[in-house]
Motif scaffolding. Structure first.
Motif, PDB file in Angstrom:
ATOM      1  N   SER A  58      -5.868  15.455  -3.681  1.00 38.78           N
ATOM      2  CA  SER A  58      -5.782  16.268  -4.293  1.00 38.78           C
ATOM      3  C   SER A  58      -5.842  15.524  -5.838  1.00 38.78           C
ATOM      4  O   SER A  58      -5.016  15.760  -6.848  1.00 38.78           O
ATOM      5  N   ASP A  59      -6.311  14.329  -5.583  1.00 42.78           N
ATOM      6  CA  ASP A  59      -6.841  13.742  -7.216  1.00 42.78           C
ATOM      7  C   ASP A  59      -7.705  13.471  -7.793  1.00 42.78           C
ATOM      8  O   ASP A  59      -8.704  14.650  -6.990  1.00 42.78           O
ATOM      9  N   ASP A  60      -8.193  14.758  -9.318  1.00 41.46           N
ATOM     10  CA  ASP A  60      -9.077  15.147 -10.237  1.00 41.46           C
ATOM     11  C   ASP A  60     -10.108  13.263 -10.090  1.00 41.46           C
ATOM     12  O   ASP A  60      -9.752  12.538 -10.446  1.00 41.46           O
ATOM     13  N   LYS A  61     -11.521  13.705  -9.557  1.00 42.52           N
ATOM     14  CA  LYS A  61     -11.796  12.672  -9.192  1.00 42.52           C
ATOM     15  C   LYS A  61     -12.539  12.362 -10.894  1.00 42.52           C
ATOM     16  O   LYS A  61     -13.027  11.275 -10.789  1.00 42.52           O
ATOM     17  N   LYS A  62     -12.372  13.653 -11.617  1.00 39.68           N
ATOM     18  CA  LYS A  62     -13.382  12.369 -13.261  1.00 39.68           C
ATOM     19  C   LYS A  62     -12.063  12.541 -14.350  1.00 39.68           C
ATOM     20  O   LYS A  62     -12.143  12.265 -15.351  1.00 39.68           O
ATOM     21  N   ASN A  90       0.916  12.155 -15.897  1.00 39.91           N
ATOM     22  CA  ASN A  90       2.162  11.784 -15.222  1.00 39.91           C
ATOM     23  C   ASN A  90       1.114  10.886 -14.339  1.00 39.91           C
ATOM     24  O   ASN A  90       1.969   9.598 -13.937  1.00 39.91           O
ATOM     25  N   VAL A  91      -0.206  10.340 -14.158  1.00 41.06           N
ATOM     26  CA  VAL A  91      -1.206   9.694 -13.389  1.00 41.06           C
ATOM     27  C   VAL A  91      -0.638   7.951 -13.945  1.00 41.06           C
ATOM     28  O   VAL A  91      -0.502   6.945 -13.528  1.00 41.06           O
ATOM     29  N   ASN A  92      -0.762   8.449 -15.769  1.00 37.45           N
ATOM     30  CA  ASN A  92      -1.209   7.309 -16.545  1.00 37.45           C
ATOM     31  C   ASN A  92       0.227   6.503 -16.322  1.00 37.45           C
ATOM     32  O   ASN A  92       0.435   5.843 -16.385  1.00 37.45           O
ATOM     33  N   ARG A  93       1.450   7.202 -16.154  1.00 33.70           N
ATOM     34  CA  ARG A  93       2.588   7.172 -16.663  1.00 33.70           C
ATOM     35  C   ARG A  93       3.240   6.085 -14.902  1.00 33.70           C
ATOM     36  O   ARG A  93       3.729   4.629 -15.204  1.00 33.70           O
ATOM     37  N   ALA A 128       1.198  -1.127   0.159  1.00 34.91           N
ATOM     38  CA  ALA A 128       0.248  -0.485  -0.379  1.00 34.91           C
ATOM     39  C   ALA A 128       0.597   1.422  -0.276  1.00 34.91           C
ATOM     40  O   ALA A 128       1.937   1.830   0.908  1.00 34.91           O
ATOM     41  N   ILE A 129       0.415   1.815  -0.949  1.00 36.21           N
ATOM     42  CA  ILE A 129       1.159   3.153  -0.924  1.00 36.21           C
ATOM     43  C   ILE A 129       0.396   4.146  -0.494  1.00 36.21           C
ATOM     44  O   ILE A 129      -0.896   4.116  -1.435  1.00 36.21           O
ATOM     45  N   SER A 130       0.685   6.114  -0.715  1.00 39.06           N
ATOM     46  CA  SER A 130      -0.335   6.781  -0.840  1.00 39.06           C
ATOM     47  C   SER A 130       1.075   7.867  -1.028  1.00 39.06           C
ATOM     48  O   SER A 130       1.741   8.016  -0.697  1.00 39.06           O
ATOM     49  N   ASP A 131       0.404   9.413  -1.163  1.00 40.31           N
ATOM     50  CA  ASP A 131       1.197  10.705  -1.071  1.00 40.31           C
ATOM     51  C   ASP A 131       1.875  10.904  -2.834  1.00 40.31           C
ATOM     52  O   ASP A 131       3.903  11.340  -1.994  1.00 40.31           O
ATOM     53  N   ILE A 132       2.003   9.445  -3.225  1.00 39.60           N
ATOM     54  CA  ILE A 132       3.263   9.685  -4.561  1.00 39.60           C
ATOM     55  C   ILE A 132       3.317  11.744  -4.822  1.00 39.60           C
ATOM     56  O   ILE A 132       4.560  11.728  -5.091  1.00 39.60           O
ATOM     57  N   TYR A 133       2.675  11.877  -5.171  1.00 39.07           N
ATOM     58  CA  TYR A 133       2.630  13.351  -6.080  1.00 39.07           C
ATOM     59  C   TYR A 133       3.277  13.652  -7.056  1.00 39.07           C
ATOM     60  O   TYR A 133       4.481  14.514  -7.225  1.00 39.07           O
ATOM     61  N   GLY A 153      -4.668   7.232  -2.803  1.00 42.89           N
ATOM     62  CA  GLY A 153      -4.699   9.196  -2.505  1.00 42.89           C
ATOM     63  C   GLY A 153      -3.375   9.367  -2.719  1.00 42.89           C
ATOM     64  O   GLY A 153      -2.477   8.979  -3.027  1.00 42.89           O
ATOM     65  N   ASP A 154      -4.343  10.519  -3.566  1.00 43.60           N
ATOM     66  CA  ASP A 154      -2.286  11.555  -4.383  1.00 43.60           C
ATOM     67  C   ASP A 154      -1.887  10.961  -4.863  1.00 43.60           C
ATOM     68  O   ASP A 154      -0.319  11.435  -4.412  1.00 43.60           O
ATOM     69  N   ILE A 155      -1.924  10.205  -6.174  1.00 46.82           N
ATOM     70  CA  ILE A 155      -1.157  10.321  -7.209  1.00 46.82           C
ATOM     71  C   ILE A 155      -0.079  10.822  -7.463  1.00 46.82           C
ATOM     72  O   ILE A 155       0.897  10.708  -8.397  1.00 46.82           O
ATOM     73  N   ASP A 156      -0.892  12.343  -8.176  1.00 47.65           N
ATOM     74  CA  ASP A 156      -0.036  13.513  -8.376  1.00 47.65           C
ATOM     75  C   ASP A 156      -1.446  14.964  -7.753  1.00 47.65           C
ATOM     76  O   ASP A 156      -2.135  14.563  -7.360  1.00 47.65           O
ATOM     77  N   VAL A 157      -0.759  16.025  -8.074  1.00 50.63           N
ATOM     78  CA  VAL A 157      -1.151  17.149  -7.652  1.00 50.63           C
ATOM     79  C   VAL A 157      -1.984  17.720  -8.793  1.00 50.63           C
ATOM     80  O   VAL A 157      -1.833  18.664  -9.761  1.00 50.63           O
TER      81      VAL A 157
END
Length: 84
Positions: free
Chosen positions: A73-77, A51-54, A5-10, A37-41
């Motif tokens: 901080s992530d886009d819900k859409k 960035n997210v898809n990479r 489990a990881i989070s806050d990658i930003y 959560g918080d894979i990017d801002v």
């Protein structure tokens, strides 16, 4: 089966690559990765979707299942182009 489990990658792909270097690739079929959560801002990243898809692509090649739960901080859409 390993559960990671990881989070806050930003958007930090360097930390993702560092994590993947520590994992045994031959065990990928026995691994589940959860991004909590918080894979990017979204508000600060000019290339948010890319960035997210990479990051998702890097991680999905190293596990059997990848689960992603958006953070505040992530886009819900967000449209994810990589399937597990």
């Amino acid at each position: 089966m390993d559960l990671i489990a990881i989070s806050d990658i930003y958007g930090d792909t360097h930390i993702i690559r560092e994590l993947l270097e520590r994992l045994d690739y031959s065990e990928k079929d026995n691994r589940i990765i959860v991004i909590a959560g918080d894979i990017d801002v979204k508000t600060y990243s000019e290339h948010y979707s890319e960035n997210v898809n990479r990051i998702l692509s890097l991680l999905s090649r190293n596990c059997r299942y990848l689960h992603y739960l958006p953070g505040d901080s992530d886009d819900k859409k967000l449209t994810i182009t990589k399937r597990n």
